[in-house]
Scaffold this motif. Structure first.
Motif, PDB file in Angstrom:
ATOM      1  N   TRP A   1      44.633  42.163  27.330  1.00 19.45           N
ATOM      2  CA  TRP A   1      43.345  41.521  27.896  1.00 19.45           C
ATOM      3  C   TRP A   1      43.562  39.896  28.270  1.00 19.45           C
ATOM      4  O   TRP A   1      42.909  39.508  29.247  1.00 19.45           O
ATOM      5  N   LEU A   2      45.102  39.293  28.037  1.00 26.49           N
ATOM      6  CA  LEU A   2      45.114  38.041  28.534  1.00 26.49           C
ATOM      7  C   LEU A   2      45.545  38.419  30.204  1.00 26.49           C
ATOM      8  O   LEU A   2      45.304  37.430  30.972  1.00 26.49           O
ATOM      9  N   GLY A   3      45.937  39.457  30.348  1.00 28.41           N
ATOM     10  CA  GLY A   3      46.339  39.889  31.810  1.00 28.41           C
ATOM     11  C   GLY A   3      45.184  40.285  32.490  1.00 28.41           C
ATOM     12  O   GLY A   3      44.721  39.677  33.658  1.00 28.41           O
ATOM     13  N   TYR A   4      44.118  40.808  31.816  1.00 28.36           N
ATOM     14  CA  TYR A   4      42.901  41.055  32.436  1.00 28.36           C
ATOM     15  C   TYR A   4      42.132  39.806  32.749  1.00 28.36           C
ATOM     16  O   TYR A   4      41.504  39.818  33.791  1.00 28.36           O
ATOM     17  N   PHE A   5      42.271  38.693  32.002  1.00 24.73           N
ATOM     18  CA  PHE A   5      41.555  37.270  32.005  1.00 24.73           C
ATOM     19  C   PHE A   5      41.929  36.980  33.369  1.00 24.73           C
ATOM     20  O   PHE A   5      41.281  35.969  33.997  1.00 24.73           O
ATOM     21  N   ASN A   6      43.051  37.170  33.994  1.00 23.19           N
ATOM     22  CA  ASN A   6      43.412  36.931  35.342  1.00 23.19           C
ATOM     23  C   ASN A   6      42.296  37.077  36.222  1.00 23.19           C
ATOM     24  O   ASN A   6      42.151  36.374  37.290  1.00 23.19           O
ATOM     25  N   SER A   7      41.806  38.159  36.206  1.00 18.05           N
ATOM     26  CA  SER A   7      40.751  39.043  37.149  1.00 18.05           C
ATOM     27  C   SER A   7      39.473  37.900  37.160  1.00 18.05           C
ATOM     28  O   SER A   7      38.711  37.801  38.147  1.00 18.05           O
ATOM     29  N   THR A   8      39.243  37.235  35.753  1.00 19.54           N
ATOM     30  CA  THR A   8      37.972  36.419  35.584  1.00 19.54           C
ATOM     31  C   THR A   8      38.383  34.975  36.080  1.00 19.54           C
ATOM     32  O   THR A   8      37.350  34.578  36.677  1.00 19.54           O
ATOM     33  N   CYS A   9      39.391  34.741  36.087  1.00 17.35           N
ATOM     34  CA  CYS A   9      39.792  33.345  36.620  1.00 17.35           C
ATOM     35  C   CYS A   9      39.689  33.161  38.341  1.00 17.35           C
ATOM     36  O   CYS A   9      39.424  31.983  38.655  1.00 17.35           O
ATOM     37  N   ASN A  10      40.215  34.125  38.879  1.00 17.60           N
ATOM     38  CA  ASN A  10      40.129  33.835  40.248  1.00 17.60           C
ATOM     39  C   ASN A  10      39.061  33.561  40.864  1.00 17.60           C
ATOM     40  O   ASN A  10      38.991  32.487  41.795  1.00 17.60           O
ATOM     41  N   PRO A  11      37.846  34.205  40.648  1.00 22.35           N
ATOM     42  CA  PRO A  11      36.640  33.410  41.306  1.00 22.35           C
ATOM     43  C   PRO A  11      36.214  32.198  40.899  1.00 22.35           C
ATOM     44  O   PRO A  11      35.736  31.166  41.476  1.00 22.35           O
ATOM     45  N   LEU A  12      36.628  31.822  39.590  1.00 25.17           N
ATOM     46  CA  LEU A  12      36.406  30.353  39.070  1.00 25.17           C
ATOM     47  C   LEU A  12      37.377  29.317  39.760  1.00 25.17           C
ATOM     48  O   LEU A  12      37.013  28.153  40.013  1.00 25.17           O
ATOM     49  N   ILE A  13      38.685  29.918  40.242  1.00 22.76           N
ATOM     50  CA  ILE A  13      39.582  28.771  40.979  1.00 22.76           C
ATOM     51  C   ILE A  13      38.960  28.554  42.175  1.00 22.76           C
ATOM     52  O   ILE A  13      38.897  27.775  42.887  1.00 22.76           O
ATOM     53  N   TYR A  14      38.375  29.601  42.746  1.00 21.69           N
ATOM     54  CA  TYR A  14      37.912  29.442  44.318  1.00 21.69           C
ATOM     55  C   TYR A  14      36.646  28.548  44.277  1.00 21.69           C
ATOM     56  O   TYR A  14      36.517  27.734  45.215  1.00 21.69           O
ATOM     57  N   GLY A  15      35.626  28.889  43.243  1.00 23.79           N
ATOM     58  CA  GLY A  15      34.705  27.931  43.253  1.00 23.79           C
ATOM     59  C   GLY A  15      34.915  26.571  42.943  1.00 23.79           C
ATOM     60  O   GLY A  15      34.252  25.471  43.355  1.00 23.79           O
ATOM     61  N   PHE A  16      35.997  26.231  42.214  1.00 25.64           N
ATOM     62  CA  PHE A  16      36.413  24.895  41.833  1.00 25.64           C
ATOM     63  C   PHE A  16      37.258  24.208  42.957  1.00 25.64           C
ATOM     64  O   PHE A  16      36.962  23.040  43.304  1.00 25.64           O
ATOM     65  N   PHE A  17      38.142  25.060  43.683  1.00 31.48           N
ATOM     66  CA  PHE A  17      39.007  24.485  44.877  1.00 31.48           C
ATOM     67  C   PHE A  17      38.096  24.378  46.097  1.00 31.48           C
ATOM     68  O   PHE A  17      38.721  23.544  47.074  1.00 31.48           O
ATOM     69  N   TYR A  18      37.358  25.560  46.422  1.00 26.91           N
ATOM     70  CA  TYR A  18      36.783  25.709  47.780  1.00 26.91           C
ATOM     71  C   TYR A  18      35.402  24.930  47.882  1.00 26.91           C
ATOM     72  O   TYR A  18      34.387  25.854  47.343  1.00 26.91           O
ATOM     73  N   PRO A  19      35.088  24.066  48.537  1.00 30.51           N
ATOM     74  CA  PRO A  19      33.622  23.717  48.726  1.00 30.51           C
ATOM     75  C   PRO A  19      32.730  24.603  49.441  1.00 30.51           C
ATOM     76  O   PRO A  19      31.562  24.791  49.136  1.00 30.51           O
ATOM     77  N   TRP A  20      33.456  25.476  50.401  1.00 36.24           N
ATOM     78  CA  TRP A  20      32.458  26.333  51.001  1.00 36.24           C
ATOM     79  C   TRP A  20      32.043  27.654  49.903  1.00 36.24           C
ATOM     80  O   TRP A  20      30.958  28.246  50.155  1.00 36.24           O
ATOM     81  N   PHE A  21      32.757  27.878  48.778  1.00 43.33           N
ATOM     82  CA  PHE A  21      32.391  28.866  48.075  1.00 43.33           C
ATOM     83  C   PHE A  21      31.280  28.331  47.139  1.00 43.33           C
ATOM     84  O   PHE A  21      30.257  29.089  46.765  1.00 43.33           O
ATOM     85  N   GLN A  22      31.155  26.853  46.934  1.00 49.90           N
ATOM     86  CA  GLN A  22      30.126  26.477  46.308  1.00 49.90           C
ATOM     87  C   GLN A  22      29.027  26.511  46.994  1.00 49.90           C
ATOM     88  O   GLN A  22      27.816  26.903  46.677  1.00 49.90           O
ATOM     89  N   ARG A  23      29.203  26.255  48.351  1.00 53.72           N
ATOM     90  CA  ARG A  23      27.983  26.304  49.289  1.00 53.72           C
ATOM     91  C   ARG A  23      27.357  27.648  49.318  1.00 53.72           C
ATOM     92  O   ARG A  23      26.144  27.842  49.542  1.00 53.72           O
ATOM     93  N   VAL A  24      28.476  28.550  49.645  1.00 56.05           N
ATOM     94  CA  VAL A  24      27.797  30.230  49.750  1.00 56.05           C
ATOM     95  C   VAL A  24      27.117  30.441  48.505  1.00 56.05           C
ATOM     96  O   VAL A  24      26.086  30.996  48.375  1.00 56.05           O
ATOM     97  N   PHE A  25      27.501  29.944  47.135  1.00 54.10           N
ATOM     98  CA  PHE A  25      26.962  30.490  46.097  1.00 54.10           C
ATOM     99  C   PHE A  25      25.389  30.168  45.860  1.00 54.10           C
ATOM    100  O   PHE A  25      24.641  30.600  45.344  1.00 54.10           O
ATOM    101  N   ARG A  26      25.333  28.719  46.378  1.00 52.16           N
ATOM    102  CA  ARG A  26      24.067  28.141  46.414  1.00 52.16           C
ATOM    103  C   ARG A  26      23.112  28.824  47.689  1.00 52.16           C
ATOM    104  O   ARG A  26      21.937  29.073  47.153  1.00 52.16           O
ATOM    105  N   ILE A  27      23.551  29.262  48.623  1.00 48.48           N
ATOM    106  CA  ILE A  27      22.860  29.959  49.556  1.00 48.48           C
ATOM    107  C   ILE A  27      22.473  31.464  48.909  1.00 48.48           C
ATOM    108  O   ILE A  27      21.227  31.896  49.072  1.00 48.48           O
ATOM    109  N   ILE A  28      23.283  32.084  48.165  1.00 50.62           N
ATOM    110  CA  ILE A  28      22.993  33.543  47.803  1.00 50.62           C
ATOM    111  C   ILE A  28      22.080  33.210  46.587  1.00 50.62           C
ATOM    112  O   ILE A  28      21.081  33.919  46.598  1.00 50.62           O
ATOM    113  N   LEU A  29      22.179  32.198  45.644  1.00 45.39           N
ATOM    114  CA  LEU A  29      21.155  31.901  44.454  1.00 45.39           C
ATOM    115  C   LEU A  29      19.636  31.712  45.121  1.00 45.39           C
ATOM    116  O   LEU A  29      18.673  31.917  44.774  1.00 45.39           O
ATOM    117  N   SER A  30      19.842  30.917  46.446  1.00 39.57           N
ATOM    118  CA  SER A  30      18.372  30.467  46.736  1.00 39.57           C
ATOM    119  C   SER A  30      17.568  31.529  47.749  1.00 39.57           C
ATOM    120  O   SER A  30      16.598  31.344  48.139  1.00 39.57           O
TER     121      SER A  30
END
Length: 312
Positions: free
Chosen positions: A264-293
């Motif tokens: 399950w620790l290995g599986y948790f890596n699959s959970t972390c990847n989108p969080l990493i993109y959201g933290f480091f990529y401003p475009w991912f944060q903006r796209v997230f707002r576009i989708i939610l809106s």
């Protein structure tokens, strides 16, 4: 335990689905690097949607209720996806190496069609490897007499000493070492390039130099982000891989609870990847707002300039 694992599964599925929608929908994100990230996100999504629910029931109930055939399919798919994840990280490492260390060659030789072909080869190899190992039972040679079934519904993946060592070094340590070496080279070259461009900017202030500097900064940031993804992958899967190596030497004495926890620790890596993109990529944060809106459902939304926040 069900609630906790279900939350992890939900985070994995939703987070990676967001990455899949983002890269697939917005044309500005259609690049060779993002194509690999898209495929990696699908791997993580598939793990969350298909593999992890079965593992959740097995871990909590300590028994497998779906028969021997589905047990083999479950572990074959698990091995396949884990192998595909590592190979995709390898593709990303090579992609970043060419983009930063050989930019002229990268622009002419790395195309969407070539990357798509490599991704297809990666998927086929991972399928053949994952299902070939489990269905051929090559991992059980010499350990059959040590297998003790605590209940009629046991579904545990065992490996012998030879296969554990081979899988660990060929499938984890050797490619991991190569990827780390590539990233060290990437950051070394990026640092030299940044110093040269800074000197050029200080003298000429030419518009083309500014564009080159901005492009170099984006490439360097992408390398850092994806290098962080590689580091998280290593931290999540290293304990499990080490257990595969050590466990056969101690007559498979590692308990199923420990084995499941490390899995399950290995599986948790699959959970972390989108969080990493959201933290480091401003475009991912903006796209997230576009989708939610809901703007993603508007005509022409796929053509939005997601790198310019004032255009959103």
């Amino acid at each position: 335990m069900y609630m906790f694992m279900a939350f992890i599964i939900l985070m994995t599925v939703c987070g990676n689905l967001l990455v899949i929608i983002s890269i697939s929908h917005f044309r500005q994100l259609h690049s060779p690097t993002n194509l690999i990230i898209l495929s990696l996100a699908f791997i993580d999504w598939f793990l969350g949607a298909v593999v992890m629910p079965g593992s959740m029931i097995k871990s909590v109930e300590n028994c497998w209720y779906f028969g021997e055939t589905f047990c083999k399919i479950h572990y074959s798919t698990d091995v396949m996806m884990s192998t595909a994840s590592l190979l995709h990280l390898g593709l990303i490492s090579v992609d970043r190496y060419l983009a930063i260390c050989k930019p002229l060659q990268y622009r002419t030789s790395v195309t969407m069609h070539k990357v798509a072909a490599l991704i297809g080869i990666t998927w086929m190899f991972s399928f053949a490897f994952g299902f070939g190992v489990i269905l051929s039972k090559i991992n059980l040679v010499g350990v059959d007499e040590l297998l003790i079934n605590p209940c009629a519904g046991t579904c545990i993946m065992f490996v012998n000493k030879e296969w554990g060592m081979t899988a660990a070094f060929v499938g984890f340590f050797i490619p991991g070492t190569i990827m780390v070496a590539l990233y060290i080279k990437i950051f070394y070259v990026a640092k030299i390039q940044a110093r040269k461009i800074n000197c050029s900017l200080g003298v000429t202030r030419a518009e083309q130099d500014k564009k080159d500097y901005s492009s170099g900064q984006r490439e360097k940031k992408a390398a850092k982000t994806l290098g962080f993804v590689l580091g998280v992958y290593g931290l999540c899967w290293l304990p499990f891989v080490m257990t595969l190596v050590i466990n056969p030497s101690f007559d498979l004495s590692t308990s199923a609870v420990v084995f499941d926890a490390l899995g399950w620790l290995g599986y948790f890596n699959s959970t972390c990847n989108p969080l990493i993109y959201g933290f480091f990529y401003p475009w991912f944060q903006r796209v997230f707002r576009i989708i939610l809106s809901g703007k993603v459902f508007q005509n022409g939304s796929s053509l939005l300039n997601i790198y310019a926040e004032n255009n959103l």
